[in-house]
Design a protein around this motif. Structure first.
Motif, PDB file in Angstrom:
ATOM      1  N   GLU A  10       0.827  -1.200   0.000  1.00 47.25           N
ATOM      2  CA  GLU A  10       0.000   0.000   0.000  1.00 47.25           C
ATOM      3  C   GLU A  10       0.866   1.256   0.000  1.00 47.25           C
ATOM      4  O   GLU A  10       0.543   2.256  -0.663  1.00 47.25           O
ATOM      5  CB  GLU A  10      -0.931  -0.006   1.208  1.00 47.25           C
ATOM      6  CG  GLU A  10      -2.017   1.038   1.127  1.00 47.25           C
ATOM      7  CD  GLU A  10      -3.166   0.798   2.084  1.00 47.25           C
ATOM      8  OE1 GLU A  10      -4.099   1.611   2.088  1.00 47.25           O
ATOM      9  OE2 GLU A  10      -3.122  -0.208   2.822  1.00 47.25           O
ATOM     10  N   LEU A  11       1.971   1.218   0.726  1.00 43.48           N
ATOM     11  CA  LEU A  11       2.888   2.357   0.705  1.00 43.48           C
ATOM     12  C   LEU A  11       3.433   2.604  -0.694  1.00 43.48           C
ATOM     13  O   LEU A  11       3.552   3.751  -1.146  1.00 43.48           O
ATOM     14  CB  LEU A  11       4.039   2.121   1.687  1.00 43.48           C
ATOM     15  CG  LEU A  11       3.711   2.231   3.176  1.00 43.48           C
ATOM     16  CD1 LEU A  11       4.852   1.687   4.025  1.00 43.48           C
ATOM     17  CD2 LEU A  11       3.417   3.673   3.553  1.00 43.48           C
ATOM     18  N   GLY A  18       1.628   9.589  -5.859  1.00 41.10           N
ATOM     19  CA  GLY A  18       2.117  10.891  -5.423  1.00 41.10           C
ATOM     20  C   GLY A  18       1.600  11.324  -4.072  1.00 41.10           C
ATOM     21  O   GLY A  18       1.707  12.495  -3.698  1.00 41.10           O
ATOM     22  N   ARG A  19       1.030  10.385  -3.296  1.00 36.81           N
ATOM     23  CA  ARG A  19       0.426  10.713  -2.005  1.00 36.81           C
ATOM     24  C   ARG A  19       1.349  10.440  -0.823  1.00 36.81           C
ATOM     25  O   ARG A  19       1.009  10.768   0.312  1.00 36.81           O
ATOM     26  CB  ARG A  19      -0.860   9.905  -1.811  1.00 36.81           C
ATOM     27  CG  ARG A  19      -1.973  10.252  -2.769  1.00 36.81           C
ATOM     28  CD  ARG A  19      -3.084   9.212  -2.724  1.00 36.81           C
ATOM     29  NE  ARG A  19      -3.497   8.921  -1.348  1.00 36.81           N
ATOM     30  CZ  ARG A  19      -4.161   7.834  -0.991  1.00 36.81           C
ATOM     31  NH1 ARG A  19      -4.473   6.927  -1.898  1.00 36.81           N
ATOM     32  NH2 ARG A  19      -4.496   7.649   0.274  1.00 36.81           N
ATOM     33  N   TYR A  20       2.503   9.870  -1.061  1.00 34.80           N
ATOM     34  CA  TYR A  20       3.395   9.445   0.025  1.00 34.80           C
ATOM     35  C   TYR A  20       4.235  10.633   0.500  1.00 34.80           C
ATOM     36  O   TYR A  20       4.801  11.380  -0.306  1.00 34.80           O
ATOM     37  CB  TYR A  20       4.320   8.336  -0.477  1.00 34.80           C
ATOM     38  CG  TYR A  20       5.350   7.871   0.519  1.00 34.80           C
ATOM     39  CD1 TYR A  20       5.049   6.878   1.439  1.00 34.80           C
ATOM     40  CD2 TYR A  20       6.631   8.424   0.528  1.00 34.80           C
ATOM     41  CE1 TYR A  20       5.999   6.431   2.350  1.00 34.80           C
ATOM     42  CE2 TYR A  20       7.590   7.990   1.430  1.00 34.80           C
ATOM     43  CZ  TYR A  20       7.264   6.993   2.331  1.00 34.80           C
ATOM     44  OH  TYR A  20       8.208   6.563   3.225  1.00 34.80           O
ATOM     45  N   ARG A  21       4.303  10.783   1.806  1.00 33.54           N
ATOM     46  CA  ARG A  21       5.195  11.808   2.375  1.00 33.54           C
ATOM     47  C   ARG A  21       5.455  11.481   3.827  1.00 33.54           C
ATOM     48  O   ARG A  21       4.624  10.868   4.515  1.00 33.54           O
ATOM     49  CB  ARG A  21       4.588  13.208   2.251  1.00 33.54           C
ATOM     50  CG  ARG A  21       3.352  13.413   3.104  1.00 33.54           C
ATOM     51  CD  ARG A  21       2.827  14.822   2.999  1.00 33.54           C
ATOM     52  NE  ARG A  21       1.650  15.016   3.829  1.00 33.54           N
ATOM     53  CZ  ARG A  21       0.917  16.121   3.811  1.00 33.54           C
ATOM     54  NH1 ARG A  21       1.248  17.117   3.012  1.00 33.54           N
ATOM     55  NH2 ARG A  21      -0.143  16.240   4.595  1.00 33.54           N
ATOM     56  N   LEU A  22       6.591  11.895   4.319  1.00 34.07           N
ATOM     57  CA  LEU A  22       6.941  11.758   5.729  1.00 34.07           C
ATOM     58  C   LEU A  22       7.055  13.165   6.333  1.00 34.07           C
ATOM     59  O   LEU A  22       7.306  14.138   5.610  1.00 34.07           O
ATOM     60  CB  LEU A  22       8.260  10.995   5.883  1.00 34.07           C
ATOM     61  CG  LEU A  22       8.231   9.524   5.447  1.00 34.07           C
ATOM     62  CD1 LEU A  22       9.619   8.917   5.542  1.00 34.07           C
ATOM     63  CD2 LEU A  22       7.244   8.724   6.304  1.00 34.07           C
ATOM     64  N   PRO A  23       6.875  13.291   7.651  1.00 36.65           N
ATOM     65  CA  PRO A  23       6.932  14.624   8.254  1.00 36.65           C
ATOM     66  C   PRO A  23       8.304  15.277   8.098  1.00 36.65           C
ATOM     67  O   PRO A  23       9.344  14.611   8.183  1.00 36.65           O
ATOM     68  CB  PRO A  23       6.639  14.350   9.740  1.00 36.65           C
ATOM     69  CG  PRO A  23       5.967  13.020   9.768  1.00 36.65           C
ATOM     70  CD  PRO A  23       6.534  12.243   8.631  1.00 36.65           C
ATOM     71  N   ALA A  24       8.278  16.571   7.838  1.00 38.34           N
ATOM     72  CA  ALA A  24       9.524  17.342   7.862  1.00 38.34           C
ATOM     73  C   ALA A  24      10.048  17.381   9.289  1.00 38.34           C
ATOM     74  O   ALA A  24       9.271  17.474  10.246  1.00 38.34           O
ATOM     75  CB  ALA A  24       9.273  18.759   7.352  1.00 38.34           C
TER      76      ALA A  24
END
Length: 391
Positions: A10-11, A18-24
């Motif tokens: 799923e990841l 284009g929906r994947y991101r981790l916190p800054a």
């Protein structure tokens, strides 16, 4: 394959979309300019509307509270975790909101869980705006109440829902005061009028309105002069107030009922002394410093008008929350990444937070942003906006 291997799949799908991101991960405190990966960038996404997170009075209040009480309360509120500063905070918060009483929770999210989970039963109905915050949605899901969702700010649909809810014990209307993704304001006078016509309860979530709308930031109810006609005001102490926590403001009976029944209140350790003291000081600063809100509004209104003049789609924004609608999720994330290359932090917000075709970067203008800061942001936005064909 074990039971969690599908998470990787799923990841990967999120990355493809284009929906994947981790916190800054930031290397400095909250402010208009912050350090990210060793580089100073202009922060245009923080909810620190009035710049209070670094206010010297709040910091001193926190330090003094630690010296007097220590770093923790050691218990839940109903056992040994209620300090005198918790009660003082609630007294001054209720006076600030124009209500009989207030009860402080650990966050705005847990406030919504506590209020809805406590007040709504299976013979009740809750009627909710389609764009209400996730904490409202999740709070409602914890109940056995019937649910009706009306299209965003559609008062005819709200009236239809109320008209069809006459058989329920309690009719409960809930709306955000300021909607977090679009920056528009709820039509609270119309909602209150309908509630009074159909004998319904009104609950307004002021997460993005506390410190922003109303005199000295007293919220949506004050903004529309509806004191005494809104039953429950919910809010957060982590945005314009600058610290962390949540609250429910209303009658004394409501407060006492929540003390006895609201599970997040009953089973969570109370706010730390430093948090309670700095929240209390923040309320006092709000009362004494209306110029902070005035500056925030002046900067936001001017910046929004400039972006609209440049040709950006800012949706229905009418507050310091200013979205720039990009559309496609992958394009939105690329747009955000390119802005960061130009020195402006404005993360992409995509489905499921917003509709699949309504990806956007959400800008928030604060009292701490200078004219030079906003000129820098506008120049970067114009540069990237032209490259993406948005203007």
């Amino acid at each position: 394959m074990n039971g969690l291997d599908d998470l990787k799949l799923e990841l990967e799908e999120w990355k493809r979309q284009g929906r994947y991101r981790l916190p800054a991960v930031w290397e400095s405190g909250s402010g208009p300019w912050m350090v990210l990966n060793g580089r100073k960038v202009l922060q245009m996404a923080s909810n620190n509307y009035l710049g209070l997170t670094d206010h010297p009075r709040l910091k001193q209040a926190a330090i003094a509270a630690i010296e007097r009480y220590g770093v923790g309360s050691g218990s839940v509120r109903t056992i040994a975790g209620t300090l005198d500063i918790h009660e003082q905070l609630e007294l001054e918060l209720a006076d600030f909101k124009g209500t009989e009483a207030a009860l402080v929770f650990q966050s705005g999210f847990t406030t919504n869980q506590g209020v809805f989970g406590t007040l709504l039963q299976e013979n009740d109905v809750v009627i909710s705006d389609a764009l209400n915050h996730a904490s409202i949605i999740d709070g409602i899901r914890l109940t056995k109440a019937a649910r009706r969702i009306y299209p965003h700010k559609e008062m005819n649909a709200l009236e239809d829902a109320l008209r069809g809810a006459s058989g329920y014990r309690r009719r409960f209307i809930v709306t955000d005061g300021v909607f977090s993704m679009d920056g528009d304001i709820a039509p609270l006078p119309e909602i209150v009028a309908l509630a009074e016509r159909y004998d319904a309860i009104v609950c307004v979530d002021d997460a993005h309105a506390s410190g922003v709308l109303g005199r000295c930031g007293k919220g949506t109810t004050d903004h529309f002069s509806l004191h005494g006609r809104v039953h429950i005001q919910i809010g957060t102490l982590s945005k314009a107030v600058g610290v962390v926590g949540g609250y429910a403001a209303g009658s004394q009976a409501l407060k006492e009922y929540l003390i006895h029944k609201a599970r997040p209140f009953l089973f969570s350790t109370s706010q730390t002394p430093a948090v309670a003291a700095s929240c209390l000081e923040a309320i006092r600063v709000l009362r004494e410093s209306p110029e902070l809100g005035e500056r925030m509004w002046a900067q936001a209104d001017r910046f929004r008008a400039e972006l609209q003049a440049d040709g950006f789609d800012t949706g229905d924004s009418e507050t310091p929350i200013i979205p720039i609608v990009v559309g496609d999720a992958a394009d939105t994330m690329r747009f955000s990444a390119q802005l960061l290359e130009e020195g402006v932090f404005a993360p992409g917000i995509v489905y499921p937070t917003v509709a699949a075709d309504k990806g956007r970067v959400r800008l928030i203008v604060t009292a701490a942003h200078s004219d030079e800061d906003l000129a820098f942001a506008r120049a970067a936005l114009r540069e990237v906006g032209r490259a993406f064909g948005l203007i």
